[in-house]
Design a protein around this motif. Structure first.
Motif, PDB file in Angstrom:
ATOM      1  N   ASP A 100      49.371   5.871  61.033  1.00 33.64           N
ATOM      2  CA  ASP A 100      48.881   5.071  62.154  1.00 33.64           C
ATOM      3  C   ASP A 100      48.536   5.978  63.329  1.00 33.64           C
ATOM      4  O   ASP A 100      48.775   7.193  63.314  1.00 33.64           O
ATOM      5  CB  ASP A 100      49.912   4.007  62.570  1.00 33.64           C
ATOM      6  N   GLU A 101      47.971   5.349  64.359  1.00 36.47           N
ATOM      7  CA  GLU A 101      47.532   6.110  65.524  1.00 36.47           C
ATOM      8  C   GLU A 101      48.707   6.675  66.306  1.00 36.47           C
ATOM      9  O   GLU A 101      48.609   7.755  66.902  1.00 36.47           O
ATOM     10  CB  GLU A 101      46.678   5.226  66.433  1.00 36.47           C
ATOM     11  N   ALA A 102      49.836   5.950  66.323  1.00 38.07           N
ATOM     12  CA  ALA A 102      51.015   6.457  67.034  1.00 38.07           C
ATOM     13  C   ALA A 102      51.482   7.778  66.439  1.00 38.07           C
ATOM     14  O   ALA A 102      51.896   8.700  67.161  1.00 38.07           O
ATOM     15  CB  ALA A 102      52.143   5.424  66.989  1.00 38.07           C
ATOM     16  N   THR A 103      51.401   7.892  65.120  1.00 36.67           N
ATOM     17  CA  THR A 103      51.775   9.146  64.453  1.00 36.67           C
ATOM     18  C   THR A 103      50.814  10.268  64.835  1.00 36.67           C
ATOM     19  O   THR A 103      51.239  11.378  65.170  1.00 36.67           O
ATOM     20  CB  THR A 103      51.784   8.948  62.930  1.00 36.67           C
ATOM     21  N   ARG A 104      49.528   9.984  64.800  1.00 38.50           N
ATOM     22  CA  ARG A 104      48.529  11.009  65.165  1.00 38.50           C
ATOM     23  C   ARG A 104      48.747  11.489  66.599  1.00 38.50           C
ATOM     24  O   ARG A 104      48.671  12.685  66.881  1.00 38.50           O
ATOM     25  CB  ARG A 104      47.119  10.452  65.003  1.00 38.50           C
ATOM     26  N   ALA A 105      49.002  10.562  67.504  1.00 41.01           N
ATOM     27  CA  ALA A 105      49.168  10.917  68.914  1.00 41.01           C
ATOM     28  C   ALA A 105      50.395  11.797  69.120  1.00 41.01           C
ATOM     29  O   ALA A 105      50.354  12.785  69.863  1.00 41.01           O
ATOM     30  CB  ALA A 105      49.264   9.655  69.768  1.00 41.01           C
ATOM     31  N   LEU A 106      51.499  11.457  68.462  1.00 45.84           N
ATOM     32  CA  LEU A 106      52.714  12.251  68.624  1.00 45.84           C
ATOM     33  C   LEU A 106      52.549  13.630  67.993  1.00 45.84           C
ATOM     34  O   LEU A 106      53.011  14.639  68.549  1.00 45.84           O
ATOM     35  CB  LEU A 106      53.914  11.516  68.019  1.00 45.84           C
ATOM     36  N   PRO A 125      55.168  20.017  60.117  1.00 40.05           N
ATOM     37  CA  PRO A 125      53.956  20.838  60.190  1.00 40.05           C
ATOM     38  C   PRO A 125      53.385  20.930  61.594  1.00 40.05           C
ATOM     39  O   PRO A 125      52.827  21.969  61.967  1.00 40.05           O
ATOM     40  CB  PRO A 125      52.990  20.133  59.226  1.00 40.05           C
ATOM     41  N   SER A 126      53.511  19.874  62.401  1.00 47.65           N
ATOM     42  CA  SER A 126      53.009  19.940  63.779  1.00 47.65           C
ATOM     43  C   SER A 126      53.766  20.981  64.590  1.00 47.65           C
ATOM     44  O   SER A 126      53.196  21.614  65.488  1.00 47.65           O
ATOM     45  CB  SER A 126      53.098  18.574  64.448  1.00 47.65           C
ATOM     46  N   ARG A 150      50.655  15.734  70.385  1.00 48.19           N
ATOM     47  CA  ARG A 150      51.468  16.141  71.548  1.00 48.19           C
ATOM     48  C   ARG A 150      52.448  17.243  71.166  1.00 48.19           C
ATOM     49  O   ARG A 150      52.677  18.175  71.946  1.00 48.19           O
ATOM     50  CB  ARG A 150      52.207  14.930  72.120  1.00 48.19           C
ATOM     51  N   LEU A 151      53.043  17.150  69.970  1.00 42.58           N
ATOM     52  CA  LEU A 151      53.944  18.208  69.530  1.00 42.58           C
ATOM     53  C   LEU A 151      53.196  19.527  69.359  1.00 42.58           C
ATOM     54  O   LEU A 151      53.718  20.593  69.687  1.00 42.58           O
ATOM     55  CB  LEU A 151      54.618  17.810  68.216  1.00 42.58           C
ATOM     56  N   MET A 152      51.975  19.465  68.847  1.00 43.00           N
ATOM     57  CA  MET A 152      51.163  20.674  68.733  1.00 43.00           C
ATOM     58  C   MET A 152      50.874  21.272  70.106  1.00 43.00           C
ATOM     59  O   MET A 152      50.990  22.484  70.314  1.00 43.00           O
ATOM     60  CB  MET A 152      49.836  20.348  68.054  1.00 43.00           C
ATOM     61  N   ARG A 153      50.513  20.422  71.055  1.00 43.36           N
ATOM     62  CA  ARG A 153      50.051  20.885  72.361  1.00 43.36           C
ATOM     63  C   ARG A 153      51.205  21.309  73.265  1.00 43.36           C
ATOM     64  O   ARG A 153      51.121  22.322  73.973  1.00 43.36           O
ATOM     65  CB  ARG A 153      49.260  19.759  73.029  1.00 43.36           C
TER      66      ARG A 153
END
Length: 249
Positions: A131-137, A102-103, A140-143
């Motif tokens: 977790d936060e690592a998932t949110r961060a990645l 989805p990202s 980044r994939l979105m951006r």
């Protein structure tokens, strides 16, 4: 062919039916193409995010395609859809792309003009980051999704091992770890997912790791090498590599 009913989106009230807002269209050719690619499966498409411009000329959708589980093994289960309407002429145009995460669908829409803050996924419609690592990645994939070319991908929607693998190539030839593998693992019982990224020097190494993961003999993901401080993104995209593996499983 799987024997289970796909369960990735949360098993809750599906909410209102999709409204693509093209009922007054008079272009039969576009309508036929849209029906063939999107409309025929409309009742099996779950909207995870959607945004409509104030003047209703543009719409953006992230859709989960429940028919994918009965398609060829490994096919992407998400669809990014972009609609452009001409109300005066009563016509519309559309672009659509099946994508493994989805990202990536969000990134595809953002780079077609969708405001990033307007295409956030509905937390009631699927699993949430573990977790936060998932949110961060995911962010980044979105951006930075336009910094990479998507090659081969594979989605296994087995509830005991729900995993998606996506191979990427950095468009900047100077980038460290030019080939990446993004791995999403879903815990259906917990309603969560994790996302991790590994770095590789060649596409062959990346695909070999993916084959190992699918066969149950995979090793830990190698880390992505840090970028030099002077590194800059490429100024123009380049064609995606041929990331077709020798076999699907």
């Amino acid at each position: 062919m799987p024997t289970h009913e796909p369960t990735r989106p949360a098993d809750r009230d599906p909410g209102p039916l999709l409204d693509f807002r093209v009922d007054d269209n008079v272009d039969e050719q576009t309508s036929e193409a849209f029906y063939r690619l999107i409309g025929v499966n409309e009742d099996m498409l779950d909207p995870l995010a959607e945004h409509h411009s104030a003047d209703n000329t543009r719409s953006f959708y992230v859709l989960f395609d429940r028919t994918a589980t009965w398609d060829h093994p490994g096919v992407p289960q998400y669809v990014a859809l972009y609609l452009q309407r001409d109300h005066q002429r009563r016509t519309f145009r559309f672009e659509q792309a099946p994508l493994p995460l989805p990202s990536m669908a969000q990134s595809w829409l953002i780079h077609r003009g969708c405001p990033p803050e307007s295409i956030a996924l509905d937390p009631e419609r699927g699993t949430v980051p573990a977790d936060e690592a998932t949110r961060a990645l995911e962010q980044r994939l979105m951006r930075d999704g336009d910094h990479y070319a998507l090659g081969w991908s594979y989605t296994r929607d087995d509830p005991d091992d729900w995993v998606t693998l996506a191979t990427l190539r950095a468009l900047d030839e100077r980038a460290p770890s030019p080939f990446r593998v993004v791995v999403e693992e879903v815990d259906i019982q917990a309603g969560t997912h994790t996302l991790r990224e590994g770095g590789f020097e060649t596409v062959q190494e990346a695909l070999k790791w993916c084959e190992g993961r699918l066969s149950g003999t995979g090793k830990a993901l190698p880390p992505v090498k840090p970028a030099p401080s002077h590194s800059r993104p490429a100024s123009a995209p380049k064609p995606a590599p041929d990331c077709s593996p020798g076999r699907s499983r």
